[in-house]
Design an enzyme around this catalytic site. Structure first.
Site, PDB file in Angstrom:
ATOM      1  N   THR A  16       0.815  -1.216   0.000  1.00 40.25           N
ATOM      2  CA  THR A  16       0.000   0.000   0.000  1.00 40.25           C
ATOM      3  C   THR A  16       0.847   1.262   0.000  1.00 40.25           C
ATOM      4  O   THR A  16       0.310   2.368   0.012  1.00 40.25           O
ATOM      5  CB  THR A  16      -0.933   0.031   1.228  1.00 40.25           C
ATOM      6  OG1 THR A  16      -0.142  -0.155   2.413  1.00 40.25           O
ATOM      7  CG2 THR A  16      -1.992  -1.056   1.149  1.00 40.25           C
ATOM      8  N   GLY A  17       2.167   1.121  -0.015  1.00 41.33           N
ATOM      9  CA  GLY A  17       3.047   2.281  -0.059  1.00 41.33           C
ATOM     10  C   GLY A  17       3.118   2.890  -1.449  1.00 41.33           C
ATOM     11  O   GLY A  17       2.460   2.431  -2.388  1.00 41.33           O
ATOM     12  N   ALA A  88       8.708  -4.893  -0.239  1.00 42.89           N
ATOM     13  CA  ALA A  88       8.810  -3.439  -0.138  1.00 42.89           C
ATOM     14  C   ALA A  88       8.470  -2.929   1.260  1.00 42.89           C
ATOM     15  O   ALA A  88       8.560  -1.724   1.513  1.00 42.89           O
ATOM     16  CB  ALA A  88       7.880  -2.782  -1.162  1.00 42.89           C
ATOM     17  N   LYS A  92      11.048   3.206   7.373  1.00 44.42           N
ATOM     18  CA  LYS A  92      12.045   3.886   6.548  1.00 44.42           C
ATOM     19  C   LYS A  92      12.426   5.297   6.979  1.00 44.42           C
ATOM     20  O   LYS A  92      13.339   5.876   6.400  1.00 44.42           O
ATOM     21  CB  LYS A  92      11.562   3.927   5.090  1.00 44.42           C
ATOM     22  CG  LYS A  92      10.358   4.812   4.843  1.00 44.42           C
ATOM     23  CD  LYS A  92      10.024   4.894   3.355  1.00 44.42           C
ATOM     24  CE  LYS A  92       8.935   5.899   3.083  1.00 44.42           C
ATOM     25  NZ  LYS A  92       8.658   6.076   1.640  1.00 44.42           N
ATOM     26  N   SER A 131      16.024  -2.118  -1.405  1.00 42.05           N
ATOM     27  CA  SER A 131      17.023  -1.556  -0.515  1.00 42.05           C
ATOM     28  C   SER A 131      16.966  -0.035  -0.591  1.00 42.05           C
ATOM     29  O   SER A 131      15.971   0.549  -1.034  1.00 42.05           O
ATOM     30  CB  SER A 131      18.409  -2.089  -0.889  1.00 42.05           C
ATOM     31  OG  SER A 131      19.396  -1.611   0.012  1.00 42.05           O
ATOM     32  N   LYS A 134      20.868   4.469   1.636  1.00 41.06           N
ATOM     33  CA  LYS A 134      21.326   4.610   3.020  1.00 41.06           C
ATOM     34  C   LYS A 134      21.907   3.306   3.580  1.00 41.06           C
ATOM     35  O   LYS A 134      22.519   3.300   4.656  1.00 41.06           O
ATOM     36  CB  LYS A 134      20.189   5.117   3.896  1.00 41.06           C
ATOM     37  CG  LYS A 134      19.765   6.533   3.531  1.00 41.06           C
ATOM     38  CD  LYS A 134      18.499   6.977   4.217  1.00 41.06           C
ATOM     39  CE  LYS A 134      18.117   8.385   3.786  1.00 41.06           C
ATOM     40  NZ  LYS A 134      17.838   8.499   2.330  1.00 41.06           N
ATOM     41  N   ASN A 174      16.433   8.486  -3.468  1.00 44.77           N
ATOM     42  CA  ASN A 174      15.129   9.023  -3.102  1.00 44.77           C
ATOM     43  C   ASN A 174      14.138   8.885  -4.259  1.00 44.77           C
ATOM     44  O   ASN A 174      14.447   9.270  -5.384  1.00 44.77           O
ATOM     45  CB  ASN A 174      15.258  10.502  -2.733  1.00 44.77           C
ATOM     46  CG  ASN A 174      15.951  10.694  -1.395  1.00 44.77           C
ATOM     47  OD1 ASN A 174      16.648   9.812  -0.922  1.00 44.77           O
ATOM     48  ND2 ASN A 174      15.762  11.854  -0.797  1.00 44.77           N
TER      49      ASN A 174
END
Length: 339
Positions: A16-17, A88, A92, A131, A134, A174
């Site tokens: 759902t992201g 996923a 984060k 991944s 970071k 990003n």
């Protein structure tokens, strides 16, 4: 793309992201004959909202499965009959992970191991884990947990025995416009006339949601097992993002938050011994793998990078400008942000 999903079943953890939504749209459009697409997440409200967008009457392939990657038994039940898994799900936010380290470890490391275990307990064929830049030379807990997660998925290929399953990882910067990222934050803060900048020198890698989706699908189709894929993408300066969104806003420098870097890395000089150039992507290969390196090089036209090669956002050769950022934001995030 010749990859087929006819009569296949695919599950997305954290579905759902932002990326999960983009993957769902891509898969339903590109592979309408997929047998089942399962959205696995713990957020019932987001699942409810997503189900309004994809009603089962129009999308009979889609299923919504409430569950947490911390729950190994729930994952095993969800993975039954699944062919492909895209992992996923993650905690984060850097500053939240610094303040709540145990929660981050439970989700990002324990959850990753649970996904690996559930795959071995069922008949999953291919796994792609997400991944982050970071995770490369991490200085914060979030990055450290994602590096550990990467290692778990890569190492899973060493214990599969005769199981044909393939585990791979994709690492990128990003995602433009993703939930909680700097661009939506700046667009919202623009109403107040103030855009706080952490450091004028700060840079980040930039990838669109479409670029992230394409990379995941590339790994799902082409991975032999154990690769960590890195895209060739541009960088931007945080100060340029602020200028693109609010040229008339005040831009006070507030300093970096705990666990932040000035520049992000995706490949370190120590990785160069195992890194190959695939054209559109780099790949960091595992030190031990279950296939012949010469065959891999021949299949993909892979070229070894030079010893000491590194890839970081501050020394990148490709950069977004203020104007290109404005255009990208209008295309990918908010077409009305200049109004």
């Amino acid at each position: 793309m010749n990859f087929e999903m006819k009569n296949k079943s695919l599950l997305i953890t954290g579905g759902t992201g932002s990326l999960g939504n983009a993957l769902t749209e891509h898969i339903l459009n590109r592979f309408p004959d997929i047998r089942r697409l399962i959205i696995f997440s713990r957020d019932e409200q987001k699942q409810f909202q997503m189900a309004q967008k994809y009603p089962i009457e129009k999308y009979p392939q889609i299923r919504f499965f409430i569950g947490d990657v911390r729950d190994r038994d729930r994952l095993i039940r969800a993975f039954k009959g699944v062919d492909y898994v895209i992992h996923a799900a993650a905690m984060k936010h850097v500053h939240l992970a610094e303040y709540n380290p145990e929660e981050c470890i439970k989700t990002n490391i324990g959850g990753a191991q649970n996904v690996v275990d559930a795959c071995f307990e069922t008949n999953v064929e291919r796994v792609v884990a997400l991944s982050t830049d970071k995770a490369c030379a991490p200085i914060n807990l979030y990055g450290a947990t994602k590096l550990t997660s990467d290692k778990l998925f890569v190492a899973a290929n060493n214990i599969k025995g005769n199981n044909p399953i393939r585990f791979s990882v994709v690492r990128y910067g990003n995602v433009m416009g993703s939930n909680g990222s700097v661009i939506p934050f700046f667009i919202n803060k623009k109403k107040e006339g103030i855009l706080p900048i952490t450091d004028p020198k700060m840079t980040r890698f930039n990838i669109s949601l479409k670029g992230g989706v394409d990379m995941v699908m590339h790994a799902l189709e082409h991975a032999w097992g154990g690769e960590l894929f890195v895209p060739k993408i541009p960088s931007y300066r945080i100060a340029d993002v602020a200028e693109a969104i609010g040229p008339d806003c005040d831009k006070p420098v507030v300093g970096i938050r705990p666990g932040e870097k000035i520049h992000e890395e995706m490949i370190t000089p120590s990785d160069s011994f195992y890194t190959y150039d695939l054209g559109k992507y780099y790949t960091i290969l595992p030190a031990t793998h279950q296939w012949k390196l010469t065959d891999f090089i021949e299949e993909f036209g892979a070229e070894k990078v030079s010893e000491g090669f590194s890839y970081n956002s501050g020394e990148n050769t490709e950069w977004e400008t203020v104007e290109s950022l404005r255009q990208l934001i209008m295309e990918h995030v908010d077409s009305n942000f200049l109004v």
